[in-house]
Design a protein around this motif. Sequence first.
Motif, mmCIF file in Angstrom:
data_model
loop_
_atom_site.group_PDB
_atom_site.id
_atom_site.type_symbol
_atom_site.label_atom_id
_atom_site.label_comp_id
_atom_site.label_asym_id
_atom_site.label_seq_id
_atom_site.Cartn_x
_atom_site.Cartn_y
_atom_site.Cartn_z
ATOM 1 N N UNK A 129 0.836 -1.214 0.000
ATOM 2 C CA UNK A 129 0.000 0.000 0.000
ATOM 3 C C UNK A 129 0.860 1.249 0.000
ATOM 4 N N UNK A 132 2.636 1.597 -3.338
ATOM 5 C CA UNK A 132 1.840 2.070 -4.483
ATOM 6 C C UNK A 132 1.492 3.546 -4.345
ATOM 7 N N UNK A 133 1.070 3.936 -3.133
ATOM 8 C CA UNK A 133 0.683 5.332 -2.942
ATOM 9 C C UNK A 133 1.871 6.260 -3.159
ATOM 10 N N UNK A 181 -1.695 -10.479 -3.830
ATOM 11 C CA UNK A 181 -2.681 -10.461 -2.748
ATOM 12 C C UNK A 181 -3.523 -11.733 -2.801
ATOM 13 N N UNK A 187 -0.132 -7.749 2.484
ATOM 14 C CA UNK A 187 0.434 -6.634 1.751
ATOM 15 C C UNK A 187 1.875 -6.370 2.171
ATOM 16 N N UNK B 47 -10.669 -7.538 -9.541
ATOM 17 C CA UNK B 47 -9.876 -8.713 -9.176
ATOM 18 C C UNK B 47 -9.558 -8.693 -7.680
ATOM 19 N N UNK B 48 -9.176 -7.520 -7.193
ATOM 20 C CA UNK B 48 -8.894 -7.386 -5.763
ATOM 21 C C UNK B 48 -10.099 -7.795 -4.932
ATOM 22 N N UNK B 51 -10.810 -11.589 -5.037
ATOM 23 C CA UNK B 51 -9.873 -12.345 -4.192
ATOM 24 C C UNK B 51 -10.235 -12.167 -2.731
ATOM 25 N N UNK B 52 -10.476 -10.909 -2.372
ATOM 26 C CA UNK B 52 -10.773 -10.633 -0.975
ATOM 27 C C UNK B 52 -12.050 -11.339 -0.532
ATOM 28 N N UNK B 56 -10.473 -14.438 1.568
ATOM 29 C CA UNK B 56 -10.008 -13.963 2.875
ATOM 30 C C UNK B 56 -11.091 -13.314 3.721
ATOM 31 N N UNK B 61 -10.224 -10.976 7.169
ATOM 32 C CA UNK B 61 -9.128 -10.165 6.623
ATOM 33 C C UNK B 61 -9.664 -9.316 5.485
ATOM 34 N N UNK B 62 -9.539 -8.000 5.606
ATOM 35 C CA UNK B 62 -10.216 -7.106 4.659
ATOM 36 C C UNK B 62 -9.260 -6.192 3.921
ATOM 37 N N UNK B 63 -7.955 -6.550 3.918
ATOM 38 C CA UNK B 63 -6.948 -5.665 3.353
ATOM 39 C C UNK B 63 -7.251 -5.299 1.901
ATOM 40 N N UNK B 64 -7.734 -6.250 1.122
ATOM 41 C CA UNK B 64 -7.997 -6.012 -0.292
ATOM 42 C C UNK B 64 -9.002 -4.910 -0.526
ATOM 43 N N UNK B 66 -9.571 -2.328 1.407
ATOM 44 C CA UNK B 66 -8.968 -1.016 1.658
ATOM 45 C C UNK B 66 -8.113 -0.594 0.472
ATOM 46 N N UNK B 67 -7.405 -1.584 -0.085
ATOM 47 C CA UNK B 67 -6.532 -1.252 -1.215
ATOM 48 C C UNK B 67 -7.354 -0.698 -2.364
ATOM 49 N N UNK B 70 -7.901 2.914 -2.029
ATOM 50 C CA UNK B 70 -6.723 3.687 -2.408
ATOM 51 C C UNK B 70 -6.615 3.785 -3.923
ATOM 52 N N UNK B 71 -6.868 2.652 -4.610
ATOM 53 C CA UNK B 71 -6.729 2.656 -6.067
ATOM 54 C C UNK B 71 -7.732 3.614 -6.697
ATOM 55 N N UNK B 74 -6.376 7.098 -6.304
ATOM 56 C CA UNK B 74 -5.248 7.361 -7.200
ATOM 57 C C UNK B 74 -5.728 7.500 -8.639
#
Lengths: 487, 106
Positions: A129, A132-133, A181, A187, B47-48, B51-52, B56, B61-64, B66-67, B70-71, B74
């Motif tokens: 993370x 990438x940021x 992932x 991550x 895709x993220x 997978x999440x 998961x 687990x929830x990381x995907x 959050x990512x 962010x994407x 961006x």
Amino acid sequence: MNYFESIFAILPILILTGTALIILLVEAFIDKHFKNLISLILSVAGLIFSMYYLICGMKTNATEYFGGSYIVDNMGMAFSLIISIVAILVIFVSFHYITKKYKNIGEYYSLILFASAGMISLSLSNDMMTFFISLEVMSIAVYVLAGLHRENLRSNESAVKYLILGAFASAFLLLGIAFIYGATGEMHFGKISKILLNHSSEYTVTLGSTGLLFILIGFLFKIGAVPFQQWVPDVYEGAPMSVTAFMATGVKTAAFAILIRGLITIFQVIETQTLVNILSIITVLTMIVGNFMALIQDNIKRLLAYSGIAHTGYILLGIIASKVTSPNNMDISPILFYLLAYALMNIGAFSVLIGGGSDGKDLETFDDIRGLGYKNRLLGLCMVVFFFSLAGIPSTAGFMGKFFIFKSAIQSQSLLLYGLSIIGILTAIVSVYYYLKIVVYLYLKEEKRVYERQSVKWNYLLINIISLVITLLIGIFPHIGYYILKI
Amino acid sequence: MTFFTLNNCIILGLILFSIGAYGVITRRNLLVVLMSLEIMFNAVNLIFLSFNYFLYYQEGRELGQYFVLLVIAVAAAEAAVGLAILVTIYRNRRNVDSDLLKEMKG
């Protein structure tokens, strides 16, 4: 980990971002005659503060902050230090340059600071993370900088090419991150490599290595290695000269920082031999294409872009050498030394090209620099030293950089690296031709023409003399260079 | 609901990604190129998320997810900068065709 300690660890990044915002605010309130000077003072003060906290935060052993998102270690610190030095030099170089061309001066300084914040954060990141940021913070700021000269068609073209190709590469990078992932559910770089190394079900390994391949492509795009180098000359040629200097040194340093961070963490999963083979092919192509394409250029900015590609090849050679010698704990001191030397001589060369120009026109083609050595002896002398250094003539920093890289390659005692070193040295000989061609043009006199002496603004002289002194100093006493980087 | 599986979701994401990549490479209008880039980013988001969700999410687990946020941020920033650059090009040329971008060669 204590929360305040974590904040303290990323203080350099916070200071840079804060200063950038302050500059934008202050710009609105002051008289336009002082804008440039005040922005310069503020941004240099911010960079020096952030360097001070970088040095304060140095730890003897690596420490992770924010649950592993940031890692503070010698390598990241040394890269951040090089980036800060580059940013300070670039800001001084652009001091008189930008007033000639732009109206919104504050934006320029704050974008440089945002980009440097992204770069420092990139070299300290230890997590997909943050990685990438920070990559995007850096890239987006540089996209804008490349297109800063809005009325200029070439600047437009450079910005749009950089943006589209950069975003295209980021998309592949993201796909790689998504695959990794999917394979691991993590991550954090360390956790990813641990999972991929231990739970090697076929599904995990296939998905993970596909992802790593995409990420490697993203890295190679950013450093401008050969199958992905097409954007480099166009973007470098079109962008404003000071921004080109920033891209050629700062962005490249940050991209190498994350490439090496990847190699000592996630890329351990790929077998060393496979990785080394892939990188060797790319290195050979990079050295050959960079040097031979530079031979046929008649624009100096474009020539420096190709020479930058060639230097990427030499740095990749150093990376392969340290990867072969010790796969898990790479010794990167030759690479750091090379990057420092490359940054200094490149910024010096660009500073001469900007400072030697008159009436708002930069020196771009060979005809422009004809007789520069007579117009201004000091600039001519500096240019000669910088180009000798880029070519790798002894007693300059560029020579010591190449020497350490080839020394580490030969000490690794592998047949592959002997071959790579031979190709490297041969292409370095080719490179002497085009670097010395520029030196010849500097002192080429047209018949019956008297060259008037030409004065140069103080900031170019300052940067030239600083770069000249350090280039010669670390070329003759290389341990000073190592001391600067504390390695 | 046998259609809604991990494999199908990933394949859908990859198809979208390829469509986006094809668009970036072949289209001449820079505006369409930017749109294709958005498709690529959103394909990766899909895709993220898949997978999440399939692998998961049950374990907490929830990381995907959050990512993905962010994407999105961006991609928005990139689109903003991209459109701003296109506007400057349009002002200079009255055209946003990528074929005309050949000031520099060599």
